[in-house]
Structures are given as C-alpha cells and as structure tokens.
Scaffold this motif. Structure first.
Motif, PDB file in Angstrom:
ATOM      1  N   ARG A 228       0.627 105.307  34.533  1.00 50.30           N
ATOM      2  CA  ARG A 228      -0.187 105.175  33.776  1.00 50.30           C
ATOM      3  C   ARG A 228      -1.598 105.462  34.773  1.00 50.30           C
ATOM      4  O   ARG A 228      -1.904 105.273  35.850  1.00 50.30           O
ATOM      5  N   ARG A 232      -4.012 105.516  29.755  1.00 51.56           N
ATOM      6  CA  ARG A 232      -3.246 106.637  29.086  1.00 51.56           C
ATOM      7  C   ARG A 232      -1.361 105.679  29.820  1.00 51.56           C
ATOM      8  O   ARG A 232      -1.624 105.778  31.167  1.00 51.56           O
ATOM      9  N   SER A 305      -1.021 114.316  28.929  1.00 51.24           N
ATOM     10  CA  SER A 305      -0.270 113.131  28.879  1.00 51.24           C
ATOM     11  C   SER A 305      -1.091 112.188  29.283  1.00 51.24           C
ATOM     12  O   SER A 305      -1.809 110.609  28.291  1.00 51.24           O
ATOM     13  N   LEU A 306      -1.328 112.237  30.489  1.00 49.57           N
ATOM     14  CA  LEU A 306      -2.855 111.507  31.151  1.00 49.57           C
ATOM     15  C   LEU A 306      -4.016 111.975  31.030  1.00 49.57           C
ATOM     16  O   LEU A 306      -4.853 111.056  31.591  1.00 49.57           O
TER      17      LEU A 306
END
Length: 462
Positions: A228, A232, A305-306
C-alpha cells in the motif's frame, strides 16, 4: 536496487528438464522414495534425485548427484503426501561437500485446508518445526559453493518426520496477516534470473524479501505480499531474495527469526544497521548498508502498480503469516486467580520495574522439591512453545531450573536470571497433553546462589 549476494543470478537449467513438472505434483516414485513407518513413531523416506518437483536453478547433474554451477543453486523435489499429519522433519544429506561449502535442506508443510508454512531448515540434529501439522510436505536443497569456488555435490537425501501429537482440532482465534512499514527499493536487473529461476522481464511484477523462507516457486503465488502506497494497493508474489541480507525474516518473532533475534519484530536488519549503526552498520556479509531497505520491488510493481518515482516507505502485509488458519496462546501470571501455586517459602515482591503485572515471587535456592507451578488449560494435545517472563538482577540465580510438564516427562531448562529480564524468554517447544494442569514450574533445586524468580509464563501452540 537489490544489494544481496547474487542469489538471483543463477543459470536456469534447461527447460526441457523441467517439462511436465510443477511445484505441487505428487511423488509417483515407489522405489527410491518409498514411505515407511518406523515402529509407529516416525515416518521415513528417501528423496529421488531424478525426480524434480519444481524449480531447478543454477545446478547441473553430476554422476549420481547434483552440482552447483556458480555460487548458489536450488533443487526442489515433488510434493509428498504422508499417511498422517506431521509437524517436524529431520534431514540428512550426503555427497561431496568441501570445507566452507554448504548443502542446506529446507522443508515446508501444508495443513488441511490451509496454506504452505514457511520453508524451514532441517538437519540430522535440528528438525524443521512447523506451526501447524500437515500431511503435505515439500523439500528443496540449496547448494552453496565455498569462497574458492569449490562446489558441493548432493548424492543422497533421507528424511524422517514425527506425526503430530495433536489428537483433536483446537479451538482457535483466526489471526490477521502481519503488516509492517518498511523501506522499498526498485530491483531492476531486467534479463537477470531471480532466486526461484524466473527470468526478469521489462515492467515485471514480483518482490524480493531478504530470506528464502518465503520464496515462492517459479511462477507460483504460495507467498504473496500486499503493498500500500499513496492510496494504491497491489498484491505480488515473492520470487527473489534480497535486499542486503538472505537470512532476515524480520516479520517473525524472536523465537523463530533466523538471525538478528535481538531486533524488534518487523524491523529489518538493514534498517537497524542504516539508522542505528546496528551490527556496525553492516549487513550479514560485512558490507556497509547504504539504505534501510526491507523489500525490493520489480519495475512494474514499483512504477506501474504503486506509481513510485523513488525509493520510499511502503506498508507491506505478509499474507502467508495468517497461514490460512489460526493459532492459540495464553499468558499466566503469578497473580492469575487459580493458576499459580507455591509454598509459603516463596515470597512476594513488586520491587523490580521489569516485573510482569503487579508483582512476582522469589525463593532462596535449596535442594528440596518445592517448585512454584503455573497451571494452563491446554485446549488440545500438541506441540507448544513455553516462554517465561521475569525481572533480572545481578544478584539473582544464574541457573534457575524451569520445569516443563511434557507428555514424555518433566523437562528441565536452566535460565540465567541475572540477564534477559523484562521480556519473554523461550524455553523451547515441547509436546504437552490436553487438559487443565500444571505446565511450567520454577524449582529451588540448584547449587548456585541467588534468588530464583517466578513471574509469568506464556504458552503458544506451534
């Protein structure tokens, strides 16, 4: 950027040798790897070195065995289904093992309806011990060459396991997976090979942790983390080993952590070295730690993704730590009603600030049967780790005998109560019978001087 030993830079064995193999297949060999019962107590078998069950990384066939190609190599055997659940395994490896080289045998088990345990090292003397019993077992061999480049050769591997002592399901409270905030770095290394044999591609998705204990199979998701960062969230598999260390399972408690057991649970060794000068500011290989990283992220995880643009702190949930199941533990203090009994020879005190609760008991050493006992209502027969808590003082006893009422008799563990005060100290893992009975005692029977102290005990199902 990953800064561990080059465990991920293995040469992958020809894929043709792995065709038709998967990490969770059963062993169909019935000659070299036959399972036997040993007087109804232990299960014994030999692994078939021709039977590949998963990843083969950085090793090659050598006559009747396997040799590492460079620094490190890994060979995973097929999953094996045993006749009954087990919770500990011993292993004996033989072959040509030069000085300072190593053949480490790692084992994991899977409980019914649950996930895989972490990998644990098994030796002839010290078993791999699992928190829950399971009838599925998998073994892997990790070969390491010595500093001169001489490679060990594994030629035979035999194992034996003890059936679980548990006779009934336990009444347990499900646990949430552990979450810690750690510093994350980008691994990169596109075109390289991870510790489980995965060839890193552009914008890849996986993570590296500084231990093999949670290393998933190539392409597998037995061990995943949920990350996390700035709103995100993404869940990724653990496919590599790093950064910095290779034996730092920092999310585990001190009793089971492979190294650095004096560090707080959840704090990576690299973070302690970088921030506090721990271990002289160096990692386990003597290198100066240049950042506090506890996890490496593949490029796709990091950028896509992050949305990270630089190394930063990330909240990480270690999903397997719930084990797909649960655990049980209880604490008994000397003041817990109906749970502690001792003779009038045991005094009461609240002098030390290191005490658990409001006070503790003390007595002078003497060669008499006059133990103070803590009683526990044990929910089911099984293996339990016993911890003790006490204040420490330089005038206390250096060999206080702690007694554990195991199913095979009373075990004695001597503890130096001059040190280690104000924290839980493990006595070890013991088979304990079900029922409400005395479990841990403190004896006065010692020839050394100084008070013996009885304060609190903790029992944890393993």
């Amino acid at each position: 950027m990953r800064r561990s030993l080059p465990v991920g830079l293995f040469l992958l064995l020809s894929l043709s040798a792995l065709q038709g193999c998967a990490s969770d297949i059963e062993d169909s060999d019935s000659s070299n790897a036959a399972l036997t019962q040993n007087d109804g107590i232990e299960l014994q078998w030999k692994e078939n070195l021709d039977s590949v069950g998963g990843d083969v990384v950085g090793i090659q066939a050598e006559n009747d065995g396997w040799r590492v190609l460079s620094d490190h190599g890994l060979f995973t055997f097929p999953t094996r289904r045993l006749a009954q659940p087990i919770d500990r395994v011993w292993a004996t490896a033989s072959g040509d093992i030069p000085d300072q080289s190593e053949v480490a045998i790692e084992v994991r088990n899977r409980s019914i309806g649950g996930g895989w345990s972490e990998w644990r090292i098994a030796t002839p003397q010290e078993p791999a011990v699992f928190p829950r019993a399971g009838s599925e077992v998998q073994v892997r061999a990790v070969l390491t060459a010595n500093p001169s480049g001489q490679s060990p050769v594994l030629r035979a591997l035999s194992l034996h396991a003890s059936p679980s002592a548990a006779s009934a399901p336990m009444s347990e409270v499900p646990l949430a997976p552990l979450t810690y905030r750690v510093y994350a770095t980008r691994e990169g290394l596109v075109g390289g090979t991870t510790a489980n044999g995965h060839v890193i591609k552009s914008r890849d998705h996986f993570v590296a942790l500084p231990t093999r204990r949670a290393l998933a199979s190539n392409g597998g998701r037995e061990y995943t983390v949920t990350l996390r960062y700035n709103g995100r969230t993404v869940t990724e598999p653990v496919w590599d080993v790093g950064p910095w260390n290779t034996k730092d399972d920092y999310w585990n408690p001190a009793a089971t952590r492979e190294m650095w057991r004096d560090l707080p649970q959840g704090k990576p060794e690299a973070q302690a070295a970088y921030q506090n000068g721990y271990n002289g500011g160096k990692d386990q290989f003597g290198r100066k730690v240049a950042n506090p990283a506890g996890i490496d992220l593949a490029d796709g995880t990091f950028w896509d993704s992050l949305g990270m643009s630089d190394n930063d702190w990330v909240d990480v949930t270690y999903n397997w730590t719930s084990g797909g199941g649960s655990t049980w533990e209880t604490i008994v203090d000397d003041a817990t009603e109906g749970r502690f009994h001792a003779s009038a020879n045991w005094g009461s005190s609240s002098w030390s600030s290191q005490r658990y609760g409001t006070g503790y008991r003390f007595a002078s050493p003497e060669a008499v049967s006059d133990a103070a006992w803590f009683a526990v209502d044990v929910p089911a027969a099984g293996n339990y780790e016993a911890y003790v808590y006490y204040p420490a003082d330089s005038g206390y006893n250096s060999q206080t005998p702690f007694l554990v009422q195991a199913t095979d008799g009373v075990r004695t563990v001597k503890v130096d109560q001059r040190q280690g005060g104000g924290q839980w100290v493990s006595l070890g893992v013991f088979p304990i019978a079900a029922g409400d009975h005395d479990v841990v005692g403190v004896s006065r029977w010692t020839t050394t001087t100084g008070y013996v102290i009885a304060d609190a005990v903790k029992l944890v199902r393993r």
